[in-house]
Design a protein around this motif. Structure first.
Motif, PDB file in Angstrom:
ATOM      1  N   VAL A  58       0.845  -1.192   0.000  1.00 30.38           N
ATOM      2  CA  VAL A  58       0.000   0.000   0.000  1.00 30.38           C
ATOM      3  C   VAL A  58       0.884   1.248   0.000  1.00 30.38           C
ATOM      4  CG1 VAL A  58      -1.856   1.213   1.201  1.00 30.38           C
ATOM      5  CG2 VAL A  58      -1.704  -1.297   1.330  1.00 30.38           C
ATOM      6  N   GLY A  59       0.664   2.142  -0.964  1.00 28.63           N
ATOM      7  CA  GLY A  59       1.514   3.325  -1.080  1.00 28.63           C
ATOM      8  C   GLY A  59       2.947   2.917  -1.335  1.00 28.63           C
ATOM      9  N   CYS A  60       3.151   2.145  -2.373  1.00 27.19           N
ATOM     10  CA  CYS A  60       4.446   1.480  -2.619  1.00 27.19           C
ATOM     11  C   CYS A  60       5.569   2.432  -2.979  1.00 27.19           C
ATOM     12  CB  CYS A  60       4.290   0.440  -3.723  1.00 27.19           C
ATOM     13  SG  CYS A  60       3.911   1.144  -5.354  1.00 27.19           S
ATOM     14  N   GLY A  61       5.257   3.666  -3.363  1.00 28.24           N
ATOM     15  CA  GLY A  61       6.301   4.609  -3.731  1.00 28.24           C
ATOM     16  C   GLY A  61       7.126   4.114  -4.907  1.00 28.24           C
ATOM     17  N   THR A  62       8.435   4.126  -4.747  1.00 32.87           N
ATOM     18  CA  THR A  62       9.337   3.719  -5.821  1.00 32.87           C
ATOM     19  C   THR A  62       9.635   2.225  -5.802  1.00 32.87           C
ATOM     20  OG1 THR A  62      11.289   4.202  -4.479  1.00 32.87           O
ATOM     21  CG2 THR A  62      10.425   5.998  -5.854  1.00 32.87           C
ATOM     22  N   GLY A  63       8.948   1.488  -4.959  1.00 29.64           N
ATOM     23  CA  GLY A  63       9.121   0.034  -4.935  1.00 29.64           C
ATOM     24  C   GLY A  63      10.270  -0.447  -4.075  1.00 29.64           C
ATOM     25  N   LEU A  64      10.651   0.333  -3.063  1.00 27.18           N
ATOM     26  CA  LEU A  64      11.767  -0.049  -2.220  1.00 27.18           C
ATOM     27  C   LEU A  64      11.514  -1.331  -1.420  1.00 27.18           C
ATOM     28  CD1 LEU A  64      12.933   3.447  -0.903  1.00 27.18           C
ATOM     29  CD2 LEU A  64      14.297   1.844  -2.258  1.00 27.18           C
ATOM     30  N   SER A  65      10.249  -1.680  -1.225  1.00 25.95           N
ATOM     31  CA  SER A  65       9.937  -2.894  -0.458  1.00 25.95           C
ATOM     32  C   SER A  65       9.919  -4.151  -1.322  1.00 25.95           C
ATOM     33  CB  SER A  65       8.571  -2.749   0.237  1.00 25.95           C
ATOM     34  OG  SER A  65       8.593  -1.714   1.194  1.00 25.95           O
ATOM     35  N   PHE A  82       0.408  -0.364  -5.196  1.00 24.73           N
ATOM     36  CA  PHE A  82      -0.313   0.795  -5.731  1.00 24.73           C
ATOM     37  C   PHE A  82       0.124   2.074  -5.036  1.00 24.73           C
ATOM     38  CE2 PHE A  82      -2.866  -1.921  -3.044  1.00 24.73           C
ATOM     39  CZ  PHE A  82      -3.367  -1.107  -2.029  1.00 24.73           C
ATOM     40  N   ASP A  83       0.088   3.148  -5.818  1.00 24.34           N
ATOM     41  CA  ASP A  83       0.500   4.465  -5.358  1.00 24.34           C
ATOM     42  C   ASP A  83      -0.165   5.487  -6.278  1.00 24.34           C
ATOM     43  OD1 ASP A  83       3.067   5.551  -3.513  1.00 24.34           O
ATOM     44  OD2 ASP A  83       2.407   6.928  -5.082  1.00 24.34           O
ATOM     45  N   PRO A  84      -0.585   6.644  -5.749  1.00 22.23           N
ATOM     46  CA  PRO A  84      -1.250   7.628  -6.606  1.00 22.23           C
ATOM     47  C   PRO A  84      -0.302   8.472  -7.448  1.00 22.23           C
ATOM     48  CG  PRO A  84      -1.172   8.426  -4.360  1.00 22.23           C
ATOM     49  CD  PRO A  84      -0.641   7.021  -4.329  1.00 22.23           C
ATOM     50  N   SER A  85       1.002   8.363  -7.201  1.00 24.43           N
ATOM     51  CA  SER A  85       1.961   9.214  -7.907  1.00 24.43           C
ATOM     52  C   SER A  85       2.532   8.524  -9.139  1.00 24.43           C
ATOM     53  CB  SER A  85       3.112   9.605  -6.969  1.00 24.43           C
ATOM     54  OG  SER A  85       4.167  10.189  -7.686  1.00 24.43           O
ATOM     55  N   PRO A  86       2.256   9.029 -10.334  1.00 21.14           N
ATOM     56  CA  PRO A  86       2.834   8.418 -11.537  1.00 21.14           C
ATOM     57  C   PRO A  86       4.346   8.538 -11.570  1.00 21.14           C
ATOM     58  CG  PRO A  86       1.750  10.486 -12.089  1.00 21.14           C
ATOM     59  CD  PRO A  86       1.393  10.182 -10.659  1.00 21.14           C
ATOM     60  N   ASP A  87       4.889   9.611 -10.972  1.00 17.12           N
ATOM     61  CA  ASP A  87       6.339   9.795 -10.950  1.00 17.12           C
ATOM     62  C   ASP A  87       7.017   8.723 -10.101  1.00 17.12           C
ATOM     63  OD1 ASP A  87       6.588  12.722 -12.214  1.00 17.12           O
ATOM     64  OD2 ASP A  87       4.893  12.678 -10.826  1.00 17.12           O
ATOM     65  N   MET A  88       6.415   8.403  -8.973  1.00 15.17           N
ATOM     66  CA  MET A  88       6.955   7.342  -8.118  1.00 15.17           C
ATOM     67  C   MET A  88       6.823   5.991  -8.805  1.00 15.17           C
ATOM     68  SD  MET A  88       7.876   8.941  -5.256  1.00 15.17           S
ATOM     69  CE  MET A  88       7.582   8.243  -3.652  1.00 15.17           C
ATOM     70  N   LEU A  89       5.694   5.764  -9.444  1.00 14.21           N
ATOM     71  CA  LEU A  89       5.472   4.479 -10.106  1.00 14.21           C
ATOM     72  C   LEU A  89       6.399   4.288 -11.303  1.00 14.21           C
ATOM     73  CD1 LEU A  89       1.615   3.892 -10.027  1.00 14.21           C
ATOM     74  CD2 LEU A  89       3.381   2.717  -8.717  1.00 14.21           C
ATOM     75  N   ASP A  90       6.777   5.362 -11.957  1.00 13.23           N
ATOM     76  CA  ASP A  90       7.737   5.239 -13.061  1.00 13.23           C
ATOM     77  C   ASP A  90       9.044   4.625 -12.561  1.00 13.23           C
ATOM     78  OD1 ASP A  90       6.051   6.246 -14.974  1.00 13.23           O
ATOM     79  OD2 ASP A  90       6.874   8.282 -14.938  1.00 13.23           O
ATOM     80  N   ILE A  91       9.492   5.064 -11.395  1.00 15.02           N
ATOM     81  CA  ILE A  91      10.723   4.509 -10.823  1.00 15.02           C
ATOM     82  C   ILE A  91      10.492   3.082 -10.350  1.00 15.02           C
ATOM     83  CG2 ILE A  91      12.433   4.780  -8.993  1.00 15.02           C
ATOM     84  CD1 ILE A  91      11.966   7.804  -9.182  1.00 15.02           C
ATOM     85  N   ALA A  92       9.323   2.822  -9.769  1.00 16.11           N
ATOM     86  CA  ALA A  92       8.995   1.454  -9.353  1.00 16.11           C
ATOM     87  C   ALA A  92       8.973   0.521 -10.558  1.00 16.11           C
ATOM     88  CB  ALA A  92       7.643   1.433  -8.649  1.00 16.11           C
ATOM     89  N   ARG A  93       8.435   1.008 -11.664  1.00 13.60           N
ATOM     90  CA  ARG A  93       8.363   0.198 -12.889  1.00 13.60           C
ATOM     91  C   ARG A  93       9.771  -0.100 -13.421  1.00 13.60           C
ATOM     92  NH1 ARG A  93       5.103   3.240 -14.956  1.00 13.60           N
ATOM     93  NH2 ARG A  93       3.234   2.167 -14.225  1.00 13.60           N
ATOM     94  N   GLU A  94      10.640   0.900 -13.382  1.00 13.94           N
ATOM     95  CA  GLU A  94      12.034   0.685 -13.798  1.00 13.94           C
ATOM     96  C   GLU A  94      12.707  -0.357 -12.904  1.00 13.94           C
ATOM     97  OE1 GLU A  94      13.880   4.479 -13.653  1.00 13.94           O
ATOM     98  OE2 GLU A  94      12.684   5.322 -15.299  1.00 13.94           O
ATOM     99  N   ARG A  95      12.391  -0.316 -11.619  1.00 16.50           N
ATOM    100  CA  ARG A  95      12.970  -1.276 -10.683  1.00 16.50           C
ATOM    101  C   ARG A  95      12.511  -2.696 -11.021  1.00 16.50           C
ATOM    102  NH1 ARG A  95      14.967   0.062  -5.784  1.00 16.50           N
ATOM    103  NH2 ARG A  95      13.779   2.017  -5.796  1.00 16.50           N
ATOM    104  N   VAL A  96      11.237  -2.836 -11.303  1.00 16.29           N
ATOM    105  CA  VAL A  96      10.683  -4.147 -11.653  1.00 16.29           C
ATOM    106  C   VAL A  96      11.323  -4.680 -12.934  1.00 16.29           C
ATOM    107  CG1 VAL A  96       8.585  -5.327 -12.428  1.00 16.29           C
ATOM    108  CG2 VAL A  96       8.494  -3.785 -10.454  1.00 16.29           C
ATOM    109  N   GLU A  97      11.439  -3.816 -13.933  1.00 15.93           N
ATOM    110  CA  GLU A  97      12.026  -4.240 -15.211  1.00 15.93           C
ATOM    111  C   GLU A  97      13.500  -4.587 -15.051  1.00 15.93           C
ATOM    112  OE1 GLU A  97      11.173  -0.968 -17.757  1.00 15.93           O
ATOM    113  OE2 GLU A  97       9.035  -1.473 -17.976  1.00 15.93           O
ATOM    114  N   ARG A  98      14.204  -3.819 -14.239  1.00 11.63           N
ATOM    115  CA  ARG A  98      15.637  -4.059 -14.044  1.00 11.63           C
ATOM    116  C   ARG A  98      15.891  -5.416 -13.390  1.00 11.63           C
ATOM    117  NH1 ARG A  98      16.467   0.259 -11.605  1.00 11.63           N
ATOM    118  NH2 ARG A  98      16.633  -0.382  -9.428  1.00 11.63           N
TER     119      ARG A  98
END
Length: 226
Positions: A58-65, A82-98
Motif C-alpha cells: 500500500v503506497g508502494c512509492g518507488t518500490g523499495l519494499s 499501488f501508489d497515486p503518484s505516476p512519478d513514483m510508479l515510473d521509478i517502481a516500474r524501472e525497478r521491476v524491469e531491471r
C-alpha cells in the motif's frame, strides 16, 4: 482464483494532492528514505509473508519494499503495489524491469481507489500516514485480504514529550511527507481497531512505530489469494 485488478473506482480529491506532493521528490526519494531502511527490513521480516503469498504493498512509492518481499514470496508469489503518484510508479516500474520481476502488478491509484479484486494474504503499510488516517482507504484494502491475513504498518509517531530530539525529527519529517499531523500520537489506532492479535513495537527513541495484526475471521489452511 488468482488475485487480479478489478474495475477502477473514481479517484478522490486527495489523489491530486498526493501526486503534487511527490512529483518533485520522486527522483531523490530513495536517498531520502535511506536512513529508514532498517525499519523497512524489520517491517517486512515481521510481516513474514510465505512462499507463494500475494502481498498488497500500500503506497508502494518507488518500490523499495519489492526486493525484501520477493526474497520471501519467491517467483510463485505476487506483489500488488499501488501508489497515486505516476512519478513514483515510473521509478517502481524501472525497478521491476531491471530485476526482471514478472510477479509485480503496479496500479496508479490511492488506497481508497485501487482497483483490487480477490483476496490477498498480507498487506504492508510502510510510512503511509495519510492512508492510516483514512477509514475508507483502510476498509477498501482490508476488504481485499483473506480472513486471518497479516497486516503490518510502520511509520512516524510522536515520541514521549521528554524526547525532544526525537519529536523535532518527527515534526520535520512529517511536515515533508504527510498532509496532516493529526493522529501522530497513535497513527495505527484506526487500523488496529479493525484487526485482531495486535502487537506494537517502537524504534527511534519512540519516534517510529511498527504494528502487526491479523484480519478478523478464522485462519483456515495455507495462506493463498483466492
Amino acid at each position: 482464483m488468482p488475485f487480479r485488478p478489478g474495475p477502477a473506482r473514481r479517484p478522490g480529491a486527495s489523489l491530486s494532492q498526493a501526486r503534487s506532493q511527490y512529483r518533485g521528490r520522486a527522483a531523490r526519494y530513495d536517498l531520502e528514505l535511506l536512513a529508514f531502511e532498517p525499519v523497512r527490513n524489520e517491517a517486512i521480516a515481521w510481516l513474514a509473508p510465505r512462499t507463494g503469498d500475494t502481498v498488497l504493498d500500500v503506497g508502494c512509492g518507488t518500490g523499495l519494499s519489492f526486493e525484501g518481499l520477493q526474497e520471501r514470496i519467491g517467483p510463485t508469489g505476487r506483489i500488488v503495489a499501488f501508489d497515486p503518484s505516476p512519478d513514483m510508479l515510473d521509478i517502481a516500474r524501472e525497478r521491476v524491469e531491471r530485476h526482471g520481476w514478472s510477479n509485480v502488478e503496479l496500479l496508479e491509484a490511492g488506497a481508497s481507489d485501487a482497483p483490487l479484486a480477490g483476496r490477498a494474504d498480507a498487506a504492508l503499510f510502510h510510512f503511509t500516514h495519510d492512508v492510516l488516517r483514512d477509514p475508507e482507504a483502510l476498509d477498501h484494502v482490508l476488504a481485499h485480504l483473506r480472513p486471518g491475513a497479516t497486516v503490518l504498518a510502520s511509520g512516524l509517531k510522536w515520541a514521549p514529550p521528554w524526547m525532544l530530539p526525537a519529536n523535532l525529527f518527527v515534526w520535520g519529517a512529517a511536515l515533508y511527507s504527510v498532509t496532516s499531523l493529526s493522529g501522530l500520537d497513535a497513527p495505527w489506532d484506526l487500523l488496529a481497531a479493525r484487526l485482531r492479535d495486535v502487537q506494537l513495537r517502537e524504534r527511534g527513541l519512540g519516534g517510529i512505530f511498527l504494528m502487526r495484526g491479523r484480519t478478523v475471521g478464522v485462519h483456515g489452511g495455507p495462506a493463498r489469494a483466492h
